[in-house]
Design a protein around this motif. Structure first.
Motif, PDB file in Angstrom:
ATOM      1  N   THR A  53      -2.514   7.601   3.056  1.00 61.83           N
ATOM      2  CA  THR A  53      -1.529   8.413   3.769  1.00 61.83           C
ATOM      3  C   THR A  53      -1.792   8.340   5.259  1.00 61.83           C
ATOM      4  O   THR A  53      -2.915   8.043   5.698  1.00 61.83           O
ATOM      5  N   GLU A  54      -0.768   8.624   6.029  1.00 67.07           N
ATOM      6  CA  GLU A  54      -0.883   8.691   7.482  1.00 67.07           C
ATOM      7  C   GLU A  54      -0.351  10.046   7.950  1.00 67.07           C
ATOM      8  O   GLU A  54       0.779  10.424   7.637  1.00 67.07           O
ATOM      9  N   ALA A  55      -1.170  10.769   8.665  1.00 64.73           N
ATOM     10  CA  ALA A  55      -0.745  12.074   9.187  1.00 64.73           C
ATOM     11  C   ALA A  55       0.080  11.878  10.448  1.00 64.73           C
ATOM     12  O   ALA A  55      -0.232  11.028  11.289  1.00 64.73           O
ATOM     13  N   TRP A  56       1.135  12.650  10.550  1.00 64.41           N
ATOM     14  CA  TRP A  56       1.998  12.577  11.738  1.00 64.41           C
ATOM     15  C   TRP A  56       2.354  13.987  12.154  1.00 64.41           C
ATOM     16  O   TRP A  56       2.740  14.807  11.317  1.00 64.41           O
ATOM     17  N   PHE A  98      -5.617   6.735   9.388  1.00 65.09           N
ATOM     18  CA  PHE A  98      -5.133   6.696   8.016  1.00 65.09           C
ATOM     19  C   PHE A  98      -6.195   7.281   7.094  1.00 65.09           C
ATOM     20  O   PHE A  98      -7.393   7.198   7.374  1.00 65.09           O
ATOM     21  N   LEU A  99      -5.733   7.866   5.997  1.00 63.39           N
ATOM     22  CA  LEU A  99      -6.619   8.512   5.034  1.00 63.39           C
ATOM     23  C   LEU A  99      -6.440   7.870   3.664  1.00 63.39           C
ATOM     24  O   LEU A  99      -5.311   7.686   3.200  1.00 63.39           O
ATOM     25  N   GLN A 124      -6.463  17.698   6.878  1.00 61.65           N
ATOM     26  CA  GLN A 124      -6.115  17.012   5.628  1.00 61.65           C
ATOM     27  C   GLN A 124      -7.355  16.449   4.939  1.00 61.65           C
ATOM     28  O   GLN A 124      -7.469  16.493   3.705  1.00 61.65           O
ATOM     29  N   MET A 125      -8.312  15.946   5.713  1.00 65.45           N
ATOM     30  CA  MET A 125      -9.543  15.425   5.116  1.00 65.45           C
ATOM     31  C   MET A 125     -10.290  16.532   4.376  1.00 65.45           C
ATOM     32  O   MET A 125     -10.743  16.339   3.244  1.00 65.45           O
ATOM     33  N   LEU A 126     -10.427  17.700   5.002  1.00 68.28           N
ATOM     34  CA  LEU A 126     -11.157  18.803   4.381  1.00 68.28           C
ATOM     35  C   LEU A 126     -10.421  19.327   3.155  1.00 68.28           C
ATOM     36  O   LEU A 126     -11.049  19.734   2.170  1.00 68.28           O
ATOM     37  N   VAL A 169       0.844  -1.182   0.000  1.00 69.16           N
ATOM     38  CA  VAL A 169       0.000   0.000   0.000  1.00 69.16           C
ATOM     39  C   VAL A 169       0.880   1.233   0.000  1.00 69.16           C
ATOM     40  O   VAL A 169       1.787   1.356   0.819  1.00 69.16           O
ATOM     41  N   HIS A 170       0.625   2.120  -0.948  1.00 70.89           N
ATOM     42  CA  HIS A 170       1.405   3.350  -1.050  1.00 70.89           C
ATOM     43  C   HIS A 170       1.105   4.235   0.152  1.00 70.89           C
ATOM     44  O   HIS A 170      -0.021   4.656   0.365  1.00 70.89           O
ATOM     45  N   THR A 171       2.095   4.487   0.973  1.00 67.96           N
ATOM     46  CA  THR A 171       1.885   5.212   2.219  1.00 67.96           C
ATOM     47  C   THR A 171       2.868   6.364   2.311  1.00 67.96           C
ATOM     48  O   THR A 171       4.055   6.194   2.069  1.00 67.96           O
ATOM     49  N   LYS A 172       2.362   7.531   2.657  1.00 69.44           N
ATOM     50  CA  LYS A 172       3.193   8.703   2.869  1.00 69.44           C
ATOM     51  C   LYS A 172       3.118   9.098   4.336  1.00 69.44           C
ATOM     52  O   LYS A 172       2.131   8.874   5.012  1.00 69.44           O
ATOM     53  N   PHE A 173       4.160   9.727   4.824  1.00 65.37           N
ATOM     54  CA  PHE A 173       4.181  10.176   6.200  1.00 65.37           C
ATOM     55  C   PHE A 173       4.599  11.648   6.229  1.00 65.37           C
ATOM     56  O   PHE A 173       5.740  11.979   6.532  1.00 65.37           O
TER      57      PHE A 173
END
Length: 462
Positions: free
Chosen positions: A394-397, A420-421, A215-217, A7-11
């Motif tokens: 993506t995962e917000a940190w 996760f989004l 980030q969701m908005l 799964v393509h994941t960004k941090f």
């Protein structure tokens, strides 16, 4: 950028300075410039009936409902009359004095000069502080100010002179947080309310932290005059964020599992005017999203003659509710919605499958989940369908910082995850459509042929 289980994941790393890292009245007002939420009530004052967040000296935040001619109890910090807050601006710090309020001026942040002192010779024994708790309570009952009590503790502390300047500053702030009877009013902006609930009970808001909500908005491209579908099982935190950005212009349809209109407790904290909700927000039950569903009784059926006024009013009320439901369903089935935002306890694949057909082309799909496994299957399904463009997870940190002269550093503790989004763009899958570049190439070839034919004709005439 990393890949986890295919799964393509960004941090993305988001740094937010935390001026209020050290609790106490001296820095109680330093948070305001950092939390620039797009509140619809910038500059408004406290009014009766508002929900106000108050930050206590120990950094705890409480939510209180202000009513005129009433009193508010803050536990050990005291009781005050709420009329003293009405008409006052947000962000001020108050001291409770005899059930009244006194505005406390903000103490400027001063640079701490380091010395050669160390803490290695300090031995915190039983008799380091001779001032006992009974004596401190007697001083408080006699009306001695908090500053004088702290000063007396410092003067009688056996090892205070051996401490470093940084340790002395921390010691004073700990005592202020323990004995001070002050609080700071905070406006119920989206950031403050989101941060309040995430700190108090993350499960109530589906583990959505303030930065994850932002980030969701942004991914859903929420803006005024837009039309959006939301599935929010987090107490209304996503609904509140969308309504705030709409600003009373647009349409928001909430899908829920309640027979009656859903009770989003967070909406009551946001102090929205009626214009932000009445003509903008509507909701229906999941069962009504099925186009084959039929009402219990047809609206156009001829009802029985009511026997009395009460029965007539009940029939009229039921008829209006049915007409409103049919209007909302027809609006949903017309489609062309701009985005779908999901934060639900239900399986995300089934949610997207039901609501995706009603989205317009180039609309955004944003799904939040506390667990990546729930989104991994949806991500794999979207990659196999041609009408979903660029699905990614993506995962917000985030990490908060203490920002003080000579003492700027990350806080020692932070939240582990905000969930996760998954974001994707829906497009129209037209098998007869052609790419833009081949179409341009065909046009250029046709143009050259026309020019060549015209040139040949001119040559023959000559």
């Amino acid at each position: 950028m990393a890949c986890t289980t295919g799964v393509h994941t960004k941090f993305p790393k988001i740094r937010r300075a935390a001026m209020n890292a050290v609790a106490g009245p001296s820095n109680a007002n330093n948070e305001r410039p950092l939390n620039r939420s797009s509140s619809p009530f910038v500059g408004r004052k406290i009014q009766a009936g508002d929900t106000v967040l108050v930050r206590l000296p120990n950094a705890e935040i409480r939510s209180i409902k202000l009513e005129s001619d009433a009193t508010t109890n803050l536990g050990k910090y005291g009781t005050f009359r709420t009329n003293a807050l009405l008409g006052q601006p947000y962000g001020l710090t108050y001291e409770i004095v005899n059930k009244g309020l006194k505005v406390v001026c903000a103490t400027p942040i001063e640079d701490v000069e380091d010395t050669n002192a160390t803490n290695e010779l300090i031995n915190d024994g039983q008799f380091v502080q001779p001032l006992t708790g009974v004596e401190i309570e007697a001083l408080k009952q006699s009306g001695v100010r908090v500053d004088d009590i702290i000063k007396a503790q410092i003067e009688q502390h056996a090892n205070y002179a051996l401490k470093t300047e940084y340790s002395k500053d921390k010691y004073r702030k700990r005592k202020e947080a323990k004995f001070s009877k002050t609080f700071t009013t905070l406006e119920a902006t989206l950031f403050h309310v989101s941060d309040y609930w995430f700190t108090k009970d993350p499960s109530r808001v589906q583990d959505i932290r303030a930065d994850a909500l932002a980030q969701m908005l942004s991914l859903a491209n929420i803006h005024p005059d837009g039309r959006y579908i939301v599935v929010d099982d987090g107490g209304g935190i996503v609904v509140a964020g969308i309504l705030e950005r709409l600003g009373g212009k647009g349409r928001l349809l909430a899908i829920n599992n309640s027979e009656s209109p859903p009770v989003y407790h967070i909406l009551s904290q946001m102090n929205f005017p009626s214009s932000y909700i009445d003509d903008v927000f509507c909701s229906i039950n999941w069962a009504y999203t099925d186009e084959s569903w039929a009402p219990d009784f047809p609206v156009d059926a001829e009802p029985e003659a009511p026997k009395n006024e009460k029965q007539r009013m009940r029939v009229e009320k039921r008829k209006r509710a049915q007409e409103k439901l049919n209007s909302t369903r027809a609006e949903l089935f017309r489609g062309e919605w701009d985005a779908l935002v999901v934060s639900s306890e239900f399986e995300p694949c089934s949610v997207v499958e039901v609501l995706e057909p009603y989205l317009a082309g180039s609309s955004n799909i944003v799904v939040h989940s506390p667990h990546i496994q729930n989104l991994a299957k949806l991500h794999a399904d979207m990659r196999g369908q041609a009408h979903f463009l660029a699905p990614n997870i993506t995962e917000a940190w985030t990490r908060r910082y203490q920002v003080l002269p000579g003492r700027t550093h990350p806080l020692m503790t932070t939240s582990g995850s905000a969930g996760f989004l998954l974001h994707a763009i829906k497009i129209y899958n037209d098998p007869n459509a052609s790419a833009a570049e081949p179409a341009r190439k065909v046009a250029r070839v046709a143009k050259r042929k026309r020019m060549q034919a015209k040139s040949d004709a001119n040559t023959q005439e000559d």
